[in-house]
Design a protein around this motif. Structure first.
Motif, PDB file in Angstrom:
ATOM      1  N   MET A 135      53.720  63.128  54.301  1.00 50.87           N
ATOM      2  CA  MET A 135      52.466  62.809  53.667  1.00 50.87           C
ATOM      3  C   MET A 135      51.814  64.097  53.151  1.00 50.87           C
ATOM      4  O   MET A 135      51.698  65.078  53.873  1.00 50.87           O
ATOM      5  N   LYS A 136      51.404  64.080  51.889  1.00 53.14           N
ATOM      6  CA  LYS A 136      50.788  65.243  51.268  1.00 53.14           C
ATOM      7  C   LYS A 136      49.295  65.290  51.602  1.00 53.14           C
ATOM      8  O   LYS A 136      48.609  64.278  51.523  1.00 53.14           O
ATOM      9  N   LYS A 137      48.804  66.459  51.974  1.00 56.54           N
ATOM     10  CA  LYS A 137      47.393  66.633  52.306  1.00 56.54           C
ATOM     11  C   LYS A 137      46.723  67.483  51.239  1.00 56.54           C
ATOM     12  O   LYS A 137      47.367  68.308  50.607  1.00 56.54           O
ATOM     13  N   ASN A 138      45.439  67.248  51.067  1.00 55.72           N
ATOM     14  CA  ASN A 138      44.650  67.980  50.093  1.00 55.72           C
ATOM     15  C   ASN A 138      43.361  68.466  50.727  1.00 55.72           C
ATOM     16  O   ASN A 138      42.880  67.884  51.697  1.00 55.72           O
ATOM     17  N   VAL A 139      42.802  69.504  50.144  1.00 55.48           N
ATOM     18  CA  VAL A 139      41.481  69.984  50.545  1.00 55.48           C
ATOM     19  C   VAL A 139      40.461  69.273  49.672  1.00 55.48           C
ATOM     20  O   VAL A 139      40.630  69.173  48.456  1.00 55.48           O
ATOM     21  N   LYS A 140      39.400  68.774  50.298  1.00 55.03           N
ATOM     22  CA  LYS A 140      38.348  68.063  49.574  1.00 55.03           C
ATOM     23  C   LYS A 140      37.002  68.661  49.948  1.00 55.03           C
ATOM     24  O   LYS A 140      36.724  68.885  51.122  1.00 55.03           O
ATOM     25  N   ILE A 141      36.210  68.943  48.962  1.00 56.12           N
ATOM     26  CA  ILE A 141      34.834  69.372  49.187  1.00 56.12           C
ATOM     27  C   ILE A 141      34.007  68.095  49.316  1.00 56.12           C
ATOM     28  O   ILE A 141      34.029  67.244  48.431  1.00 56.12           O
ATOM     29  N   TYR A 189      31.106  69.408  43.470  1.00 52.34           N
ATOM     30  CA  TYR A 189      30.716  68.062  43.899  1.00 52.34           C
ATOM     31  C   TYR A 189      31.773  67.024  43.511  1.00 52.34           C
ATOM     32  O   TYR A 189      32.109  66.140  44.283  1.00 52.34           O
ATOM     33  N   LYS A 190      32.297  67.156  42.305  1.00 47.65           N
ATOM     34  CA  LYS A 190      33.295  66.206  41.785  1.00 47.65           C
ATOM     35  C   LYS A 190      34.730  66.601  42.124  1.00 47.65           C
ATOM     36  O   LYS A 190      35.674  65.966  41.686  1.00 47.65           O
ATOM     37  N   ASN A 191      34.900  67.659  42.914  1.00 45.66           N
ATOM     38  CA  ASN A 191      36.223  68.151  43.320  1.00 45.66           C
ATOM     39  C   ASN A 191      37.112  68.492  42.127  1.00 45.66           C
ATOM     40  O   ASN A 191      38.305  68.212  42.129  1.00 45.66           O
ATOM     41  N   LYS A 192      36.528  69.136  41.140  1.00 44.30           N
ATOM     42  CA  LYS A 192      37.273  69.566  39.956  1.00 44.30           C
ATOM     43  C   LYS A 192      37.703  71.025  40.057  1.00 44.30           C
ATOM     44  O   LYS A 192      38.321  71.545  39.154  1.00 44.30           O
ATOM     45  N   ILE A 234      26.492  78.089  49.063  1.00 47.14           N
ATOM     46  CA  ILE A 234      26.261  76.659  49.316  1.00 47.14           C
ATOM     47  C   ILE A 234      25.939  76.439  50.791  1.00 47.14           C
ATOM     48  O   ILE A 234      24.984  75.733  51.128  1.00 47.14           O
ATOM     49  N   CYS A 235      26.720  77.038  51.673  1.00 47.16           N
ATOM     50  CA  CYS A 235      26.498  76.880  53.114  1.00 47.16           C
ATOM     51  C   CYS A 235      25.139  77.439  53.538  1.00 47.16           C
ATOM     52  O   CYS A 235      24.436  76.831  54.349  1.00 47.16           O
ATOM     53  N   ILE A 236      24.759  78.566  52.986  1.00 46.75           N
ATOM     54  CA  ILE A 236      23.453  79.144  53.306  1.00 46.75           C
ATOM     55  C   ILE A 236      22.337  78.227  52.814  1.00 46.75           C
ATOM     56  O   ILE A 236      21.382  77.951  53.538  1.00 46.75           O
ATOM     57  N   ALA A 237      22.466  77.733  51.589  1.00 46.10           N
ATOM     58  CA  ALA A 237      21.440  76.855  51.016  1.00 46.10           C
ATOM     59  C   ALA A 237      21.311  75.549  51.799  1.00 46.10           C
ATOM     60  O   ALA A 237      20.213  74.999  51.923  1.00 46.10           O
ATOM     61  N   LEU A 238      22.421  75.050  52.330  1.00 50.06           N
ATOM     62  CA  LEU A 238      22.404  73.792  53.074  1.00 50.06           C
ATOM     63  C   LEU A 238      22.248  74.008  54.578  1.00 50.06           C
ATOM     64  O   LEU A 238      22.175  73.041  55.333  1.00 50.06           O
ATOM     65  N   ASN A 239      22.235  75.277  54.984  1.00 51.10           N
ATOM     66  CA  ASN A 239      22.147  75.618  56.403  1.00 51.10           C
ATOM     67  C   ASN A 239      23.227  74.884  57.207  1.00 51.10           C
ATOM     68  O   ASN A 239      22.939  74.159  58.167  1.00 51.10           O
ATOM     69  N   CYS A 240      24.477  75.070  56.772  1.00 48.83           N
ATOM     70  CA  CYS A 240      25.594  74.382  57.416  1.00 48.83           C
ATOM     71  C   CYS A 240      26.795  75.310  57.551  1.00 48.83           C
ATOM     72  O   CYS A 240      26.792  76.411  57.009  1.00 48.83           O
ATOM     73  N   GLU A 241      27.778  74.846  58.262  1.00 49.84           N
ATOM     74  CA  GLU A 241      29.042  75.568  58.419  1.00 49.84           C
ATOM     75  C   GLU A 241      30.009  75.139  57.318  1.00 49.84           C
ATOM     76  O   GLU A 241      29.888  74.038  56.775  1.00 49.84           O
ATOM     77  N   ILE A 242      30.989  75.958  57.037  1.00 55.99           N
ATOM     78  CA  ILE A 242      31.983  75.642  56.004  1.00 55.99           C
ATOM     79  C   ILE A 242      32.723  74.352  56.339  1.00 55.99           C
ATOM     80  O   ILE A 242      33.056  73.567  55.463  1.00 55.99           O
ATOM     81  N   SER A 243      32.939  74.109  57.627  1.00 56.53           N
ATOM     82  CA  SER A 243      33.651  72.888  58.039  1.00 56.53           C
ATOM     83  C   SER A 243      32.828  71.631  57.779  1.00 56.53           C
ATOM     84  O   SER A 243      33.390  70.522  57.789  1.00 56.53           O
ATOM     85  N   ASP A 244      31.543  71.773  57.525  1.00 54.94           N
ATOM     86  CA  ASP A 244      30.701  70.621  57.196  1.00 54.94           C
ATOM     87  C   ASP A 244      30.921  70.125  55.768  1.00 54.94           C
ATOM     88  O   ASP A 244      30.614  68.978  55.454  1.00 54.94           O
ATOM     89  N   ILE A 245      31.442  71.008  54.910  1.00 55.59           N
ATOM     90  CA  ILE A 245      31.607  70.612  53.507  1.00 55.59           C
ATOM     91  C   ILE A 245      33.056  70.610  53.027  1.00 55.59           C
ATOM     92  O   ILE A 245      33.341  70.112  51.946  1.00 55.59           O
ATOM     93  N   ILE A 246      33.970  71.187  53.804  1.00 55.59           N
ATOM     94  CA  ILE A 246      35.386  71.193  53.408  1.00 55.59           C
ATOM     95  C   ILE A 246      36.180  70.337  54.386  1.00 55.59           C
ATOM     96  O   ILE A 246      36.086  70.531  55.600  1.00 55.59           O
TER      97      ILE A 246
END
Length: 68
Positions: free
Chosen positions: A1-7, A38-41, A53-65
Motif C-alpha cells: 500500500m502506497k502512503k502519502n504525506v498530507k497537510i 491547504y489544498k495539498n498542491k 504556520i505552526c507558530i501562527a496556529l500555536n501547534c506542533e508540526i504533527s498537528d498539521i502533517i
C-alpha cells in the motif's frame, strides 16, 4: 500500500475557527501559498513556511502533517 504525506490545515483551521485568509495574515505568508498548502498542491514542503504556520496556529508540526 502506497502512503502519502498530507497537510491537514483544513482540520486545524476548522478546530481553531479561523480562515485561510486569517492564517495568511497571522503567519505573514501570502494567501496563495497558504491556499496551495491547504489544498495539498505542494510537492516540496518548505520548512520555514511550515514553521511560520505552526507558530501562527500555536501547534506542533504533527498537528498539521499526516501520513495517509
Amino acid at each position: 500500500m502506497k502512503k502519502n504525506v498530507k497537510i491537514s490545515l483544513d482540520d486545524k483551521l476548522r478546530e481553531l475557527g479561523i480562515t485561510r485568509y486569517e492564517l495568511a495574515k497571522r503567519s505573514e505568508i501570502c494567501y496563495q501559498t497558504i491556499y496551495n498548502y491547504y489544498k495539498n498542491k505542494v510537492v516540496r514542503y518548505d520548512k520555514d513556511i511550515l514553521l511560520k504556520i505552526c507558530i501562527a496556529l500555536n501547534c506542533e508540526i504533527s498537528d498539521i502533517i499526516k501520513i495517509v
